[in-house]
Design a protein around this motif. Sequence first.
Motif, PDB file in Angstrom:
ATOM      1  N   PRO C  43     -38.241 -36.507  -7.379  1.00 50.63           N
ATOM      2  CA  PRO C  43     -38.083 -35.118  -7.833  1.00 50.63           C
ATOM      3  C   PRO C  43     -37.255 -34.279  -6.862  1.00 50.63           C
ATOM      4  N   PHE C  44     -37.383 -34.539  -5.566  1.00 53.30           N
ATOM      5  CA  PHE C  44     -36.572 -33.814  -4.594  1.00 53.30           C
ATOM      6  C   PHE C  44     -35.096 -34.164  -4.796  1.00 53.30           C
ATOM      7  N   PHE C  45     -34.839 -35.440  -5.044  1.00 52.76           N
ATOM      8  CA  PHE C  45     -33.458 -35.879  -5.279  1.00 52.76           C
ATOM      9  C   PHE C  45     -32.862 -35.144  -6.477  1.00 52.76           C
ATOM     10  N   GLY C  46     -33.634 -35.053  -7.564  1.00 50.82           N
ATOM     11  CA  GLY C  46     -33.139 -34.354  -8.748  1.00 50.82           C
ATOM     12  C   GLY C  46     -32.781 -32.907  -8.436  1.00 50.82           C
ATOM     13  N   ASP C  47     -33.646 -32.237  -7.673  1.00 51.05           N
ATOM     14  CA  ASP C  47     -33.373 -30.842  -7.322  1.00 51.05           C
ATOM     15  C   ASP C  47     -32.088 -30.735  -6.512  1.00 51.05           C
ATOM     16  N   ILE C  48     -31.888 -31.665  -5.584  1.00 49.47           N
ATOM     17  CA  ILE C  48     -30.695 -31.603  -4.734  1.00 49.47           C
ATOM     18  C   ILE C  48     -29.448 -31.889  -5.559  1.00 49.47           C
ATOM     19  N   GLN C  49     -29.573 -32.784  -6.546  1.00 49.50           N
ATOM     20  CA  GLN C  49     -28.454 -33.037  -7.452  1.00 49.50           C
ATOM     21  C   GLN C  49     -28.014 -31.732  -8.122  1.00 49.50           C
ATOM     22  N   PHE C 213     -33.941 -24.183  -5.957  1.00 48.50           N
ATOM     23  CA  PHE C 213     -34.202 -25.541  -5.462  1.00 48.50           C
ATOM     24  C   PHE C 213     -34.025 -25.693  -3.955  1.00 48.50           C
ATOM     25  N   TRP C 214     -33.720 -24.603  -3.250  1.00 52.29           N
ATOM     26  CA  TRP C 214     -33.535 -24.702  -1.806  1.00 52.29           C
ATOM     27  C   TRP C 214     -34.777 -25.249  -1.088  1.00 52.29           C
ATOM     28  N   PRO C 215     -35.977 -24.897  -1.529  1.00 52.31           N
ATOM     29  CA  PRO C 215     -37.145 -25.495  -0.856  1.00 52.31           C
ATOM     30  C   PRO C 215     -37.100 -27.023  -0.863  1.00 52.31           C
ATOM     31  N   SER C 216     -36.612 -27.622  -1.941  1.00 50.80           N
ATOM     32  CA  SER C 216     -36.491 -29.082  -1.963  1.00 50.80           C
ATOM     33  C   SER C 216     -35.440 -29.550  -0.972  1.00 50.80           C
ATOM     34  N   PHE C 217     -34.375 -28.779  -0.833  1.00 48.44           N
ATOM     35  CA  PHE C 217     -33.290 -29.151   0.075  1.00 48.44           C
ATOM     36  C   PHE C 217     -33.794 -29.178   1.516  1.00 48.44           C
ATOM     37  N   ASN C 218     -34.549 -28.153   1.896  1.00 51.30           N
ATOM     38  CA  ASN C 218     -35.017 -28.058   3.284  1.00 51.30           C
ATOM     39  C   ASN C 218     -36.165 -29.004   3.602  1.00 51.30           C
ATOM     40  N   SER C 219     -36.870 -29.468   2.579  1.00 52.65           N
ATOM     41  CA  SER C 219     -38.069 -30.257   2.861  1.00 52.65           C
ATOM     42  C   SER C 219     -37.910 -31.731   2.503  1.00 52.65           C
ATOM     43  N   ALA C 220     -36.749 -32.107   1.949  1.00 50.33           N
ATOM     44  CA  ALA C 220     -36.628 -33.468   1.404  1.00 50.33           C
ATOM     45  C   ALA C 220     -36.816 -34.546   2.472  1.00 50.33           C
ATOM     46  N   LEU C 221     -36.436 -34.264   3.719  1.00 49.03           N
ATOM     47  CA  LEU C 221     -36.478 -35.320   4.744  1.00 49.03           C
ATOM     48  C   LEU C 221     -37.555 -35.096   5.796  1.00 49.03           C
ATOM     49  N   THR C 222     -38.478 -34.166   5.558  1.00 46.29           N
ATOM     50  CA  THR C 222     -39.569 -33.984   6.521  1.00 46.29           C
ATOM     51  C   THR C 222     -40.611 -35.078   6.289  1.00 46.29           C
ATOM     52  N   PHE C 223     -41.608 -35.140   7.199  1.00 48.57           N
ATOM     53  CA  PHE C 223     -42.734 -36.034   6.963  1.00 48.57           C
ATOM     54  C   PHE C 223     -43.416 -35.645   5.663  1.00 48.57           C
ATOM     55  N   LYS C 224     -43.938 -36.658   4.949  1.00 46.20           N
ATOM     56  CA  LYS C 224     -44.675 -36.347   3.729  1.00 46.20           C
ATOM     57  C   LYS C 224     -45.967 -35.610   4.084  1.00 46.20           C
TER      58      LYS C 224
END
Lengths: 458, 458, 458
Positions: C43-49, C213-224
């Motif tokens: 889902p994060f990938f979709g938002d970044i797309q 969708f910026w929240p997904s951009f900033n959080s996509a690579l943090t620890f789960k």
Amino acid sequence: MHTALKLNEVISKKSKEAKLVLLNMPGPPRNRVGDENLYKDYPFFGDIQVIIFLGFGCLFSFFRLYGFGGMVFNFLTATFTIQWAILVQGYFQFSQNGYILLGVINLINAEFACAVVLISFGAVLGKTSPLQLLIMALLEVPVFCATEWFVLKYLRINDAGGSILIHLFSCYFGLGVTFVLYRPQLNKGHAKENTSYHSDILSVMGTLFLWVFWPSFNSALTFKGDDQHRAILHTFIGLCASTLTAFALSFLLNKKGKLTMADVQNVTLAGGVTVGATVDMMISPAAAYALGMAGATACMLGYKYLTPFLAQRCRIQDQCGIHNLHGLTGLISCAAGICAILWASEEVYGPSLYEIFAHRAPVADDPKLVELQQLVPGLAPGLGRTAQEQALIQAAAVGLTIGVAVMGGVFTGFILRLPFLSAPSDEFCFDDELFFYVPHDYDARLQRIRFTTEDSAE
Amino acid sequence: MHTALKLNEVISKKSKEAKLVLLNMPGPPRNRVGDENLYKDYPFFGDIQVIIFLGFGCLFSFFRLYGFGGMVFNFLTATFTIQWAILVQGYFQFSQNGYILLGVINLINAEFACAVVLISFGAVLGKTSPLQLLIMALLEVPVFCATEWFVLKYLRINDAGGSILIHLFSCYFGLGVTFVLYRPQLNKGHAKENTSYHSDILSVMGTLFLWVFWPSFNSALTFKGDDQHRAILHTFIGLCASTLTAFALSFLLNKKGKLTMADVQNVTLAGGVTVGATVDMMISPAAAYALGMAGATACMLGYKYLTPFLAQRCRIQDQCGIHNLHGLTGLISCAAGICAILWASEEVYGPSLYEIFAHRAPVADDPKLVELQQLVPGLAPGLGRTAQEQALIQAAAVGLTIGVAVMGGVFTGFILRLPFLSAPSDEFCFDDELFFYVPHDYDARLQRIRFTTEDSAE
Amino acid sequence: MHTALKLNEVISKKSKEAKLVLLNMPGPPRNRVGDENLYKDYPFFGDIQVIIFLGFGCLFSFFRLYGFGGMVFNFLTATFTIQWAILVQGYFQFSQNGYILLGVINLINAEFACAVVLISFGAVLGKTSPLQLLIMALLEVPVFCATEWFVLKYLRINDAGGSILIHLFSCYFGLGVTFVLYRPQLNKGHAKENTSYHSDILSVMGTLFLWVFWPSFNSALTFKGDDQHRAILHTFIGLCASTLTAFALSFLLNKKGKLTMADVQNVTLAGGVTVGATVDMMISPAAAYALGMAGATACMLGYKYLTPFLAQRCRIQDQCGIHNLHGLTGLISCAAGICAILWASEEVYGPSLYEIFAHRAPVADDPKLVELQQLVPGLAPGLGRTAQEQALIQAAAVGLTIGVAVMGGVFTGFILRLPFLSAPSDEFCFDDELFFYVPHDYDARLQRIRFTTEDSAE
């Protein structure tokens, strides 16, 4: 389901949220439960974000000369309202030891409060200054949150899709405001109060954003699992029904058998509201479909006959016709909710009856609670209400909500008439030039309108 | 994978879905498995919703005077088709004890059937009345669902991305329809058959919605886990390849080295189709890339040479060029699928070979099945087919699908010519005025077209 | 968190990814861990797309006559850059036994590298040929990936939102390019360098896609888990703060108290950048809010005073003002990151301190590591750095990144001046006609501009 869910959500999230609020609190090792909840809630949050910012934004941009206003003031109002709602809802519902808990689930709640303000905004679209909109949000949010808190905590109603709390409240609040802000001149028709080819298309895109993600809107706060699955499906079915009905009626009710874009932009969405109050219950798909059709019919007739009547006779100028899309449909949804509650029985729902209708669960000291808890682990003690009692309480909640909304709206309207809020003059309604630096081609557009309207006046 | 997956999905969901359909069935305590499936499927469903309503809607709005028609008739047709497909697919595939099971996974299947109708719609865009579109959907859905059911249940093919069942069927059905609805006048060129600056941009937005969410479209019905992961990656790779190829060819094949927007809007998407039949198999990224490039090349040449030829010589007026974007690419995809099947071996796939190619798994009484089931728990018995047998069956499925599609399309075309379906006259093709109340600036747009076309005619 | 996360992601994914790359490697039975990661990442990938293709695409379409160029060249550049970044990042970070591993997580990393190129693109928007853009991407990606690899692997910094690596790098690289491509004529003002009513609205839609969708951009690579949850919330809070601040300043700083659309389109997003470097740390919501306000203020003043100064005095024509939205805000974010690192203590973070600040974890042979690993299972050994040491290293990384970016940008600029790259002449800047077949109404638009600009000149 609201209250039950919200509270236990918050508890389960405490450890995690708290860290956001208590800077001096040590972070526990990663909490798997909260973890999973995050990944189930977040996609719903994203969908609701699109609804609020792109859905409403595009939908409100249907005026030919008020596209900036529709989209940008929606952006401003939404952003302000969400922040304000986080604080006020936090104060009423999500605080712990003096701290407001904050998590994605709370953002979702705040965006629901935001939807309330944006719907009310629809009633005064193009007739208010941004300052007035912010004041309206400032006043509407506390009234809404207090009502929500009281209804959810003390009346304990079923309203997963927010038909009562969101749609009815926002609608009657907005009507109250626009009643006070009545502008007699506008009833004579306004040269700028019309659409353009592109603004109509843009507005349909807004409708499609709302249509596509409405299932997430109605199901975001239900119980996880089957209940949420039902909510998604019922919303989808309701929207399908209202869309077909809207198209059919739009063709039939127009003399020349042509479609009216305003119908496509609004009436198609009626089903999402009408299924709201029963969306997580075990009403059949057929019932959801019937609700969608009924909603679209009421909404369509409302646009055709009620809106003009309200504007001409009742000093209620409902710019986007929110009374049709949220008021009439909300009332249908509440009636449906009451029927569904009266018909709900253990034969149909099995033990999960006492999860969905938490207030019907046996009280703490009732032995029946123990045996139920063996079937449904972690079932919370309820109030032991009968279906009839619950039905009455739902009706009471409707009356209370509408009453508070109207009073709050009228009061807010009077505040908005304060001179220093720079309300636009009648001539500058539905006009971006007043609040925006407009590009060169704006004047050309303005000319064309003058021209084409005289045109059509001949 | 379709059939295998769909069936076991349905079984695993039975308890949950059933509640939706059997109002008098007690609800079991929350079913965690179904629960998890819901949260894995739902984001894919949301993406597909965007593809159907916003992607196709914007993409079809590229005509200067048919923006309402493109977007709104897509909305109407899609909503109707999904409902109809739920019932027909339910009858063929998802019914149990006389009840149609309904869950998000079934909505996804219905939206695939919807995509079929919308692609066919592309062949007759602007030349049909809404009534004709609904009749077309009414007839196309059963033919498609019957074909799908037969191919998946009896032929048992691999077609995760639907290249055979979705793209080939929809393309040849649409061509059949437009063949019968041939309008000789249109071959002389039509004053309204052109784009405007904004309609072109809007259409590119549609392309981007499709591009961005296509990985979800191709992977929504594959096995969860690695297979779905592969499907996502292969689709992404294929789209990247076709996009670059499309831009390169668009620059190279035009005399002045300028880009043609129609290429950007369509050819860039070819890769999503060409990887379809092999999307969940262990073809290398290189193969996916090659497929994307081949697809874009075929599609581009199709637009340049084949479409005019079909229109002038074969009475086939393919409005959106679906034969290039779905037909040629679909055939490439099927050929690739057959090669991938012939090359698939246990060395490459390991025991998972018998999951992806379920029909190659040993039959029930084969001892090999038992040892495989120790490696892959819950492996279903297959048909013990060889790769060669499967390859032949894929080819047979392609032939069957195309044959049925053409016949169904031609038949539908004749029905659509019934007089009372109010097909637009040649003059009112690609014109919103016939079916919509258009805003004031529409006439100005109409004038400008007349003017500019004479202009360019000089 | 970048490096730590990426590496262990890759390890955990090896079995799965590898299958994509090694065609001759047997597929293991389905890997549940990878499975779960896929469903959390996708889902994060979709938002970044959506951010990359629709967000940037619409945002760049604000010029009246360069809508095709803004949206389509963004599409072309993005697609090319992602593929190129997959290979280069793979070479530097994600290769194993000579194979590049590929999974959704790698696509996310590649789209971050793509964002870098698109931001730099903003500095030269409308002044470059597609060929120049591709060459720029070809050169920028390796420089970026090498810097990223060095900073993450050897310096080991905290930069979850990519304020240093993404925003600062892209900004100063872009400024370097535009410095070399200086066009004195453009400082006199350009007839086509302005917006239209619709292009402004389209651009706001782009802003909304980014905002949502910026929240997904900033959080996509943090620890789960908790860290990702914090990243989502901090980004949302930062954006809310910067949006309100942007509106307030836009009203206040303009004489007539009117909003400037450029402010709405850009300044509102500043908060997403300023929280970037601290987004997953336990800074309070108040701090996130303050960062958003500071970012919007700096960004707004930059547009008002700095951009004209740079253009007139420093030969730096920053078309979209990326130095305000990514440079100034990036610097603020880095400063905030250093403060947060200095203040981070075990009292606040508990044992999770050594996950978020992995480099501060005890070295392998330190007994303290063992006891920590009992609290945080699987904690990797770190470098035993002190907060002060880490702060210095962050500062060093900032300097290094900016230095490399400027040099790389200037070098790239000189390459782009090679004659055969067909850069548009001054007259044809911000003009689609040069690279696209434009529809008939384009000339009318061109006329209107000439007309209205003389107009406004009087």
